[in-house]
Structures are given as C-alpha cells and as structure tokens.
Design a protein around this motif. Structure first.
Motif: not given
Length: 248
Positions: A18, A21, A33, A35, A39, A41, A216, A220-221, A224
């Motif tokens: 991660l 974040i 969440i 993706g 990734c 999550k 995600m 990475c995000v 949102s």
C-alpha cells in the motif's frame, strides 16, 4: 470522522503493498472499496483493524486514526480489533453451537453473566436477520447452517463485541442472490449506527448500498467520492475505464 488514514504505507518483507493511502471514513456511512484483484483492498482492511501485523514481514508507516488516536500506538491490539470488527470473505462457523458462536468474543473478553450473554446472543442474531431462522436450534452445531446463514452468523459474532467500525471483505461473493440481498439489507440497517467499509468486486452492489466508493489500483487510491459521482462523472479516466468494464 471515525477512521482517518494519513499517508499509510504497508510493506511485506520490505516490498510496498500500500502506497501513501489518504482516506477519511465518516460515521453512519457505507463505503465500498473496489478495484482489480491484488490491488491491496484486503490488505487495507486488515491494516485498519491490525490483523495484517499478524503476518510475517509486515511493517507500516503513516497513521491510522480511530477517533483521533493512532491505533498503532495502542498497546492492546485485541481492543483495537474489538472496536474495528472485520468479517472475512469466507464465512467462519466455529466448532461450537450457534449461540456459542455469537458470544465467543464476549466469553474471550470476559465480564458477562449468563443473562447478559443470552440477551446479546438474541439481540445480535436479530440484528443479523438470523433470529427467526435459528431461535429454535441455538444449541445445535453452527456448521449445519447454510453458507448465507453462516455469513450472517459471522456478522452477528462481530457485532456481539460492540464494534465502532465494521469491515467486510467480499461478504457476498459466495452467496446466492437471496442471501446476498439479506446481507445488503443488513448492512444498510447497521449503517444507521456504524461506519461500514465494504470490499466488493460487485459494482452493482457498490452502487446499490454504498454512499461513497473508493477505487484502488496497485496499492494506491485512484479516486474516491460519492458513489453516483464516481459512476457517472468521475474525475479520472482510469475510473471511467474501470466502471465501463475496460481492462487496465
């Protein structure tokens, strides 16, 4: 806000999983969440309730704040896990009766008498929409329940220790549509008093029940925001491509 992530980075054996974040989760809101697989999550959920640190090689930097307090500065990790409950993708029925499954956490923590235990078992099974189905067989093995019932039992067991935040990792992925609908209705009800953070691959589910959605990719995000905005007019082309079904 109930949970605030500031520049959270998570590593396993030095490899970043991660990356920086930054997210805020408010009370009485359902967050989805989404993706691609792999990734990060699930790692994000497990970092928020401090179960990721149980894996060898885990390290992190940045902050995860629960009502303003950094959870990784708290010595009692078990108390953090009580406050931030998690329900995993594969439902778990402990080798105990239905009732004992629900009150397992309370017995572990101690301090409740039989009257309190009976009340909590009934109350949480009602919250989970399971009471009418099991009230006449509370002392039978939980493993006799269906997959959808065991998932709701897992949620009841998590609710029994009175969490402030509820995390769920793909809770409907192995369920039939009827059972999935029951879980969704349950989460909508619980969001009246809890922060609910849901990992899902089902974009229709995210759109049905989540007020906010987080996309995600590779740790990475991407973006949102309010769910309808994310689906209809996102800021990022990557978001538009993902929700349009294009492969990254």
């Amino acid at each position: 806000m109930s949970v605030h992530l500031k520049n959270l980075c998570v590593f396993f054996n030095g490899t970043p999983v991660l990356k920086k974040i930054n997210l805020e989760f408010k009370e009485q809101v359902i967050y989805a969440i989404v993706g691609p697989s792999g990734c990060g999550k699930t790692t994000l959920l497990r970092s928020i309730n401090r179960t990721a640190e149980l894996d060898r090689g885990f390290s992190c930097s940045g902050e995860i704040l629960l009502y303003g307090k950094n959870i990784y500065q708290e010595r009692d990790a078990a108390e953090i896990r009580r406050k931030i409950g998690i329900v995993f993708q594969t439902p778990v029925a402990l080798p105990l009766s239905i009732k004992e499954n629900v009150i397992f956490g309370i017995r572990y923590l101690g301090g409740a008498n039989n009257k309190q235990l009976n009340y909590t078992a009934e109350h949480c099974l009602k919250q989970a929409g399971l009471w009418q189905e099991v009230k006449d067989k509370l002392h039978k093995p939980a493993r006799e329940l269906s997959g959808g019932q065991i998932q709701r039992l897992s949620i009841a067991r998590t609710l029994a220790v009175n969490p402030e935040v509820l995390l769920l990792d793909e809770p409907c992925s192995n369920l039939d549509p009827v059972s999935a609908k029951l879980i969704e209705e349950l989460l909508l009800s619980l969001s009246n008093r809890l922060t609910v953070i849901l990992v899902t691959h089902n974009l229709f589910q995210a759109r049905r029940i989540a007020q906010n959605t987080i996309l995600m990719s590779v740790g990475c995000v991407v973006e949102s925001g309010p769910t309808e905005v994310m689906f209809s007019t996102p800021d990022r082309q990557e978001t538009k491509d993902y929700f349009s079904g294009l492969i990254w």
